[in-house]
Design a protein around this motif. Sequence first.
Motif, PDB file in Angstrom:
ATOM      1  N   ILE A  97     -12.431 -48.842   4.378  1.00 58.03           N
ATOM      2  CA  ILE A  97     -11.620 -49.395   3.286  1.00 58.03           C
ATOM      3  C   ILE A  97     -12.495 -50.145   2.297  1.00 58.03           C
ATOM      4  O   ILE A  97     -12.339 -50.027   1.072  1.00 58.03           O
ATOM      5  CB  ILE A  97     -10.516 -50.309   3.852  1.00 58.03           C
ATOM      6  N   ILE A  98     -13.463 -50.924   2.811  1.00 59.84           N
ATOM      7  CA  ILE A  98     -14.372 -51.679   1.948  1.00 59.84           C
ATOM      8  C   ILE A  98     -15.145 -50.737   1.040  1.00 59.84           C
ATOM      9  O   ILE A  98     -15.213 -50.929  -0.180  1.00 59.84           O
ATOM     10  CB  ILE A  98     -15.330 -52.530   2.806  1.00 59.84           C
ATOM     11  N   ARG A  99     -15.735 -49.699   1.635  1.00 58.07           N
ATOM     12  CA  ARG A  99     -16.575 -48.781   0.867  1.00 58.07           C
ATOM     13  C   ARG A  99     -15.783 -47.900  -0.088  1.00 58.07           C
ATOM     14  O   ARG A  99     -16.203 -47.642  -1.223  1.00 58.07           O
ATOM     15  CB  ARG A  99     -17.364 -47.893   1.833  1.00 58.07           C
ATOM     16  N   GLU A 100     -14.631 -47.438   0.373  1.00 53.84           N
ATOM     17  CA  GLU A 100     -13.897 -46.448  -0.427  1.00 53.84           C
ATOM     18  C   GLU A 100     -13.092 -47.089  -1.549  1.00 53.84           C
ATOM     19  O   GLU A 100     -12.943 -46.501  -2.624  1.00 53.84           O
ATOM     20  CB  GLU A 100     -12.971 -45.646   0.496  1.00 53.84           C
ATOM     21  N   THR A 101     -12.555 -48.284  -1.311  1.00 57.77           N
ATOM     22  CA  THR A 101     -11.652 -48.899  -2.293  1.00 57.77           C
ATOM     23  C   THR A 101     -12.279 -50.055  -3.057  1.00 57.77           C
ATOM     24  O   THR A 101     -11.670 -50.552  -4.005  1.00 57.77           O
ATOM     25  CB  THR A 101     -10.379 -49.431  -1.606  1.00 57.77           C
ATOM     26  N   GLY A 102     -13.484 -50.504  -2.648  1.00 53.75           N
ATOM     27  CA  GLY A 102     -14.079 -51.672  -3.297  1.00 53.75           C
ATOM     28  C   GLY A 102     -13.458 -52.979  -2.866  1.00 53.75           C
ATOM     29  O   GLY A 102     -13.499 -53.972  -3.592  1.00 53.75           O
ATOM     30  N   SER A 103     -12.899 -53.008  -1.668  1.00 52.21           N
ATOM     31  CA  SER A 103     -12.247 -54.209  -1.156  1.00 52.21           C
ATOM     32  C   SER A 103     -13.262 -55.173  -0.565  1.00 52.21           C
ATOM     33  O   SER A 103     -14.232 -54.746   0.061  1.00 52.21           O
ATOM     34  CB  SER A 103     -11.255 -53.856  -0.034  1.00 52.21           C
ATOM     35  N   ILE A 104     -13.011 -56.467  -0.719  1.00 51.54           N
ATOM     36  CA  ILE A 104     -13.756 -57.424   0.086  1.00 51.54           C
ATOM     37  C   ILE A 104     -13.250 -57.332   1.528  1.00 51.54           C
ATOM     38  O   ILE A 104     -12.169 -56.789   1.787  1.00 51.54           O
ATOM     39  CB  ILE A 104     -13.615 -58.858  -0.457  1.00 51.54           C
ATOM     40  N   ASN A 316     -15.042 -69.191 -12.733  1.00 54.74           N
ATOM     41  CA  ASN A 316     -16.500 -69.236 -12.832  1.00 54.74           C
ATOM     42  C   ASN A 316     -17.187 -69.299 -11.474  1.00 54.74           C
ATOM     43  O   ASN A 316     -18.407 -69.098 -11.387  1.00 54.74           O
ATOM     44  CB  ASN A 316     -16.928 -70.435 -13.679  1.00 54.74           C
ATOM     45  N   ARG A 317     -16.423 -69.558 -10.420  1.00 52.28           N
ATOM     46  CA  ARG A 317     -17.009 -69.636  -9.072  1.00 52.28           C
ATOM     47  C   ARG A 317     -16.697 -68.383  -8.247  1.00 52.28           C
ATOM     48  O   ARG A 317     -16.905 -68.386  -7.036  1.00 52.28           O
ATOM     49  CB  ARG A 317     -16.475 -70.872  -8.337  1.00 52.28           C
ATOM     50  N   LEU A 318     -16.194 -67.324  -8.876  1.00 51.73           N
ATOM     51  CA  LEU A 318     -15.835 -66.108  -8.151  1.00 51.73           C
ATOM     52  C   LEU A 318     -16.785 -64.979  -8.537  1.00 51.73           C
ATOM     53  O   LEU A 318     -16.554 -64.271  -9.522  1.00 51.73           O
ATOM     54  CB  LEU A 318     -14.376 -65.718  -8.465  1.00 51.73           C
ATOM     55  N   PRO A 319     -17.858 -64.776  -7.782  1.00 51.81           N
ATOM     56  CA  PRO A 319     -18.811 -63.723  -8.133  1.00 51.81           C
ATOM     57  C   PRO A 319     -18.248 -62.333  -7.884  1.00 51.81           C
ATOM     58  O   PRO A 319     -17.500 -62.104  -6.930  1.00 51.81           O
ATOM     59  CB  PRO A 319     -20.007 -64.004  -7.208  1.00 51.81           C
ATOM     60  N   ALA A 320     -18.619 -61.400  -8.746  1.00 51.57           N
ATOM     61  CA  ALA A 320     -18.220 -59.999  -8.597  1.00 51.57           C
ATOM     62  C   ALA A 320     -19.443 -59.176  -8.209  1.00 51.57           C
ATOM     63  O   ALA A 320     -20.542 -59.401  -8.720  1.00 51.57           O
ATOM     64  CB  ALA A 320     -17.617 -59.472  -9.901  1.00 51.57           C
ATOM     65  N   GLY A 321     -19.252 -58.234  -7.280  1.00 53.29           N
ATOM     66  CA  GLY A 321     -20.356 -57.390  -6.852  1.00 53.29           C
ATOM     67  C   GLY A 321     -19.943 -56.485  -5.712  1.00 53.29           C
ATOM     68  O   GLY A 321     -18.755 -56.339  -5.414  1.00 53.29           O
ATOM     69  N   ASP A 322     -20.922 -55.882  -5.076  1.00 48.53           N
ATOM     70  CA  ASP A 322     -20.690 -54.937  -3.987  1.00 48.53           C
ATOM     71  C   ASP A 322     -20.119 -55.674  -2.779  1.00 48.53           C
ATOM     72  O   ASP A 322     -20.789 -56.522  -2.184  1.00 48.53           O
ATOM     73  CB  ASP A 322     -22.011 -54.271  -3.609  1.00 48.53           C
ATOM     74  N   PRO A 323     -18.873 -55.376  -2.373  1.00 52.50           N
ATOM     75  CA  PRO A 323     -18.261 -56.132  -1.274  1.00 52.50           C
ATOM     76  C   PRO A 323     -18.891 -55.868   0.084  1.00 52.50           C
ATOM     77  O   PRO A 323     -18.699 -56.656   1.015  1.00 52.50           O
ATOM     78  CB  PRO A 323     -16.801 -55.682  -1.300  1.00 52.50           C
ATOM     79  N   SER A 324     -19.666 -54.789   0.214  1.00 49.04           N
ATOM     80  CA  SER A 324     -20.314 -54.534   1.504  1.00 49.04           C
ATOM     81  C   SER A 324     -21.394 -55.564   1.799  1.00 49.04           C
ATOM     82  O   SER A 324     -21.824 -55.701   2.946  1.00 49.04           O
ATOM     83  CB  SER A 324     -20.908 -53.130   1.529  1.00 49.04           C
ATOM     84  N   GLY A 326     -20.844 -58.731   1.461  1.00 50.29           N
ATOM     85  CA  GLY A 326     -20.138 -59.883   2.001  1.00 50.29           C
ATOM     86  C   GLY A 326     -20.323 -61.156   1.208  1.00 50.29           C
ATOM     87  O   GLY A 326     -19.836 -62.214   1.593  1.00 50.29           O
ATOM     88  N   GLN A 327     -21.015 -61.093   0.076  1.00 54.29           N
ATOM     89  CA  GLN A 327     -21.337 -62.299  -0.690  1.00 54.29           C
ATOM     90  C   GLN A 327     -20.539 -62.418  -1.986  1.00 54.29           C
ATOM     91  O   GLN A 327     -20.914 -63.180  -2.862  1.00 54.29           O
ATOM     92  CB  GLN A 327     -22.837 -62.310  -1.023  1.00 54.29           C
TER      93      GLN A 327
END
Length: 490
Positions: A97-104, A316-324, A326-327
């Motif tokens: 689900i994380i990889r396919e949908t971009g979910s955290i 401003n405290r919510l970083p966006a990026g690759d959810p795999s 975990g950061q």
Amino acid sequence: MNMHATGFIDTARWAGKAYISDWQASSAGTIDVSDPSNGNILASVGLCGPTDIARAAKEAKDAQKAWAKALASERAAILNKAADLLEQNGDELASWIIRETGSIHAKAMIEIEHGALFIRHAASLATQPMGIFLSGMDERTNYARRVPHGVVGVISPFNFPLVLSVRSIAAALALGNSVVHKPDPRTPISGGIIIARIFEEAGLPRGVLHVVPGGADAGEALCSDPNVAMISFTGSAGGGAKVGEICGRHLKRVQLELGGKNALIILDDADLDIAASNAAWGTFLHQGQICMATGLILVDERIEQDLTERLVAKANRLPAGDPSTGQVALGPIISDAQVQNIQKIVDDAVAKGAKLLAGGTHDRRFYAATVLSGVKPGMLAFEEEIFGPVACIASFKSDSEAVELANSSDYGLAAGVISGNMARAMAIGDQLNVGQLHINDQTVNGGPYAPFGGRGKSGNGTRVGGPADIEEFTQWQWVSVKPTATPYPF
């Protein structure tokens, strides 16, 4: 290429295939499934076209009568075993689900947890009373019973693909229907392969469930197939209108759960820190790609500045990026086209006088948490569902104006009201034209025990979940019984 060659998912079993009674090649070839964070290919699945839909619908119809005659307890046992398998393999399945949908990770685990709850709720429906005795005009016995429709077609979206598929599939199966399911072709693993695998391992009889990933042609074929009695659709208002039109033409029952422009009303007596937390969660969870997302934050003008400052700080405290990794708090938007649509809406608001206080930019598909203030009617940000992480703040002078602004939308899915005075909040809530009302909570709420759906452009008044499932996935049959046949005057 493949994430898991073995394990519960076991790509060798289904790579390049669809589930038409079992795993096999489809007529339209294959489609690659990619990670929206980086474009990497995760796997390939069978792509289904109208020929595959016709075959699946015929096999589903052939299998349905025996499934409906199975003991309710047997159907319930299979569903409960499927729920067990979903939970037991949750970590492995969540990684897909994380990889396919971009979910955290947290959102992926919500899908596992809620998916299992929906299946267990459906299992409980199988053993509910399915009839009532009726009054009569003569000596005969009259009763009405709920009977399955037959074959139910399910069409589900990309954003919460597991939950938004299984909530209809499980209820339909529990009540004696067979199912042909078309997941979104961008998320056929989370929305289809996982579901086929858990029911396959749980012992669901052959032919009762089919998973047929496909595009619009497959969806249209499903809606028009003579062997399909009902369609359960979750997706956009535009897509739902097309589904409803085709089903109407073919006199099929149709259940539509569509989008929303959901208002969160924050009154001047609210706790500002808590209210900002609610607004941030409702707006930014899963990058705003949720039909229930808080699309409009209506704030009493006396607290607008203080509330806005708090929300900007959170954004401003919510970083966006690759959810795999975990950061990150926000993963990718599902497609480049959707990123462009979000940007268009933000730019339109700024051009028409709104203030951009955070975000408004993107790095590839990673759109920053965005805050717009001064959003007004006439702006796309006020009127359209964004499906992106954009907080749209509009102010009001009075409670009655808040109601007027919230009800000005063509949608009618969810609303929330936050206030230190519960009676005041409920008085406002009672005036809102929505299918789901949350007092002292934000708009993103769901679960198996409540009837979920909307009005207006958010749906056709149908519901999924809770007591509504029996109503939706079965129909009444009147039965009258005379001890013996009697003559008539003719």
